[in-house]
Design a protein around this motif. Structure first.
Motif, PDB file in Angstrom:
ATOM      1  N   GLU A  54       0.804  -1.221   0.000  1.00  0.00           N
ATOM      2  CA  GLU A  54       0.000   0.000   0.000  1.00  0.00           C
ATOM      3  C   GLU A  54       0.838   1.273   0.000  1.00  0.00           C
ATOM      4  OE1 GLU A  54      -2.490   0.426   3.355  1.00  0.00           O
ATOM      5  OE2 GLU A  54      -0.872   0.170   4.804  1.00  0.00           O
ATOM      6  N   ASP A  55       2.139   1.168   0.375  1.00  0.00           N
ATOM      7  CA  ASP A  55       2.945   2.389   0.337  1.00  0.00           C
ATOM      8  C   ASP A  55       3.594   2.611  -1.032  1.00  0.00           C
ATOM      9  OD1 ASP A  55       4.597   0.233   0.717  1.00  0.00           O
ATOM     10  OD2 ASP A  55       6.016   1.278   2.010  1.00  0.00           O
ATOM     11  N   TRP A  56       3.163   1.849  -2.038  1.00  0.00           N
ATOM     12  CA  TRP A  56       3.627   2.083  -3.407  1.00  0.00           C
ATOM     13  C   TRP A  56       2.603   2.980  -4.106  1.00  0.00           C
ATOM     14  CZ3 TRP A  56       5.987  -2.776  -6.192  1.00  0.00           C
ATOM     15  CH2 TRP A  56       7.025  -3.281  -5.405  1.00  0.00           C
ATOM     16  N   SER A  57       3.064   4.115  -4.632  1.00  0.00           N
ATOM     17  CA  SER A  57       2.142   5.030  -5.318  1.00  0.00           C
ATOM     18  C   SER A  57       1.781   4.477  -6.699  1.00  0.00           C
ATOM     19  CB  SER A  57       2.788   6.405  -5.462  1.00  0.00           C
ATOM     20  OG  SER A  57       3.873   6.319  -6.358  1.00  0.00           O
ATOM     21  N   ARG A  69       3.772   1.783  -9.055  1.00  0.00           N
ATOM     22  CA  ARG A  69       3.128   0.565  -9.568  1.00  0.00           C
ATOM     23  C   ARG A  69       3.220   0.516 -11.095  1.00  0.00           C
ATOM     24  NH1 ARG A  69      -2.196   0.056  -5.591  1.00  0.00           N
ATOM     25  NH2 ARG A  69      -1.008   0.244  -3.675  1.00  0.00           N
ATOM     26  N   GLY A 126      -6.012   6.494  -5.523  1.00  0.00           N
ATOM     27  CA  GLY A 126      -6.804   7.394  -4.695  1.00  0.00           C
ATOM     28  C   GLY A 126      -7.204   8.632  -5.480  1.00  0.00           C
ATOM     29  N   ASP A 161       6.274  12.003  -7.003  1.00  0.00           N
ATOM     30  CA  ASP A 161       6.316  11.152  -8.191  1.00  0.00           C
ATOM     31  C   ASP A 161       7.004  11.868  -9.356  1.00  0.00           C
ATOM     32  OD1 ASP A 161       4.839   9.013  -6.993  1.00  0.00           O
ATOM     33  OD2 ASP A 161       3.057  10.259  -7.169  1.00  0.00           O
ATOM     34  N   ALA A 216      14.451   5.248  -1.920  1.00  0.00           N
ATOM     35  CA  ALA A 216      13.845   6.308  -1.094  1.00  0.00           C
ATOM     36  C   ALA A 216      13.202   5.742   0.170  1.00  0.00           C
ATOM     37  CB  ALA A 216      12.805   7.072  -1.911  1.00  0.00           C
ATOM     38  N   ARG A 217      12.845   4.472   0.124  1.00  0.00           N
ATOM     39  CA  ARG A 217      12.198   3.861   1.300  1.00  0.00           C
ATOM     40  C   ARG A 217      13.203   3.345   2.317  1.00  0.00           C
ATOM     41  NH1 ARG A 217       8.048   2.227  -1.985  1.00  0.00           N
ATOM     42  NH2 ARG A 217       9.273   0.510  -2.775  1.00  0.00           N
ATOM     43  N   ARG A 218      14.489   3.228   1.916  1.00  0.00           N
ATOM     44  CA  ARG A 218      15.500   2.631   2.814  1.00  0.00           C
ATOM     45  C   ARG A 218      15.895   3.590   3.930  1.00  0.00           C
ATOM     46  NH1 ARG A 218      20.208   0.021  -0.553  1.00  0.00           N
ATOM     47  NH2 ARG A 218      20.868  -0.594   1.496  1.00  0.00           N
TER      48      ARG A 218
END
Lengths: 71, 214
Positions: free
Chosen positions: B64-67, B71, B135, B143, B212-214
């Motif tokens: 769910e934290d993938w925009s 995706r 959403g 992005d 960016a998530r690390r």
């Protein structure tokens, strides 16, 4: 991206106001994923988004964001 | 226990193996089975299942934290990788045709061109299906920053490939360049450069999101 010098209190302020990530994102024109990244301190927003977030959370810029100069 | 995530990975693995069988399967039948045709059929079925899954339960496929942009980046990476492989196979087939055809209608590997068309359609459908599950905000400044960096990397890869081509044209003996300079081969190589640029762009895009998530 752990070297970001700008931290924020978005998660705390959002929880205090009972706003969901989706609602805050919609109010500021960003995706829920960006709110997730911001709350995890993994993303430094643009100045425009910082102001929008402050307005949406009903707080000043200083209350939402803190800047630490890295040496 | 078969979780949705594990099932999705199995489906993607089946699709990848089927695509490889369709592209690189032996020309002869194996135990009476046409590997190439079977691989192509399984690949189309796997793609149809994947698109249906994406359309009905997108939350089960991606975290769910993938925009939406991330995706789409992953779908684009898979499709461009397959297009690149298909294109490589097409060039390989072309290299075995002597003399090189002078008209497009005489080109070998028509089934590969059909596969490219199917991949293009599947890519478009996936992008639309993903957008339905997003959403109220599709893309935002984060992005766009990611896409900008990936675009730059794609442009750099294209520039390096062009410079590489120029150096080869200057350095290589004329007789070795004869095949590469046939009009239809050259035209296909130019298309291949664009596909390569697109592939690099998608690799960098998904890598930037992951980093960016690390």
């Amino acid at each position: 991206m752990s070297d970001i010098a700008i931290s924020n209190r978005i998660r705390v302020l959002r929880a205090a106001r009972g706003v969901t990530q989706e609602q805050l994102g919609s109010a500021c024109g960003v995706t829920r994923q960006t709110i997730i990244a911001l709350e995890a301190q993994k993303y430094a927003p643009s100045l425009e988004l910082a102001f929008k977030l402050s307005l949406a959370l009903g707080a000043t810029l200083d209350e939402v964001f803190q800047f630490e100069e890295k040496k | 226990m078969w979780t949705a995530g594990r099932l999705w990975r199995v489906l993607m693995a089946v699709a990848a193996i089927a695509a490889l069988a369709a592209l690189f399967g032996p020309a002869d039948r194996w135990l009476g089975v046409d590997i190439g045709a079977t691989g192509a059929s399984v690949f189309v079925l796997a793609m149809a299942a994947a698109i249906t899954w994406l359309a009905t339960k997108p939350g089960e496929v991606f975290p769910e934290d993938w925009s939406l942009s991330e995706r789409r980046g992953w779908v684009g990476l898979l499709v461009t990788a397959l297009i690149l492989l298909t294109f490589g196979k097409f060039l390989w087939l072309l290299s075995h045709v002597d003399p090189v055809p002078e008209r497009i209608g005489e080109l070998p590997g028509r089934n590969l061109i059909s596969l490219l068309v199917v991949l293009g359609i599947a890519w478009g459908v996936c992008a639309r299906v993903l957008a339905r599950g997003a959403g109220p905000v599709g893309e935002d400044e984060r992005d766009l920053r990611m896409r900008y960096g990936a675009d730059q990397a794609g442009d750099l890869a294209l520039a390096l490939a062009v410079v590489n081509g120029v150096v080869l044209l200057v350095v290589m003996p004329r007789e070795l360049l004869a095949w590469w300079l046939e009009p239809l081969v050259l035209a296909n190589l130019l298309v291949g450069l664009l596909i390569f640029r697109n592939f690099v762009e998608h690799v960098v895009l998904v890598a930037r999101y992951a980093l960016a998530r690390r």
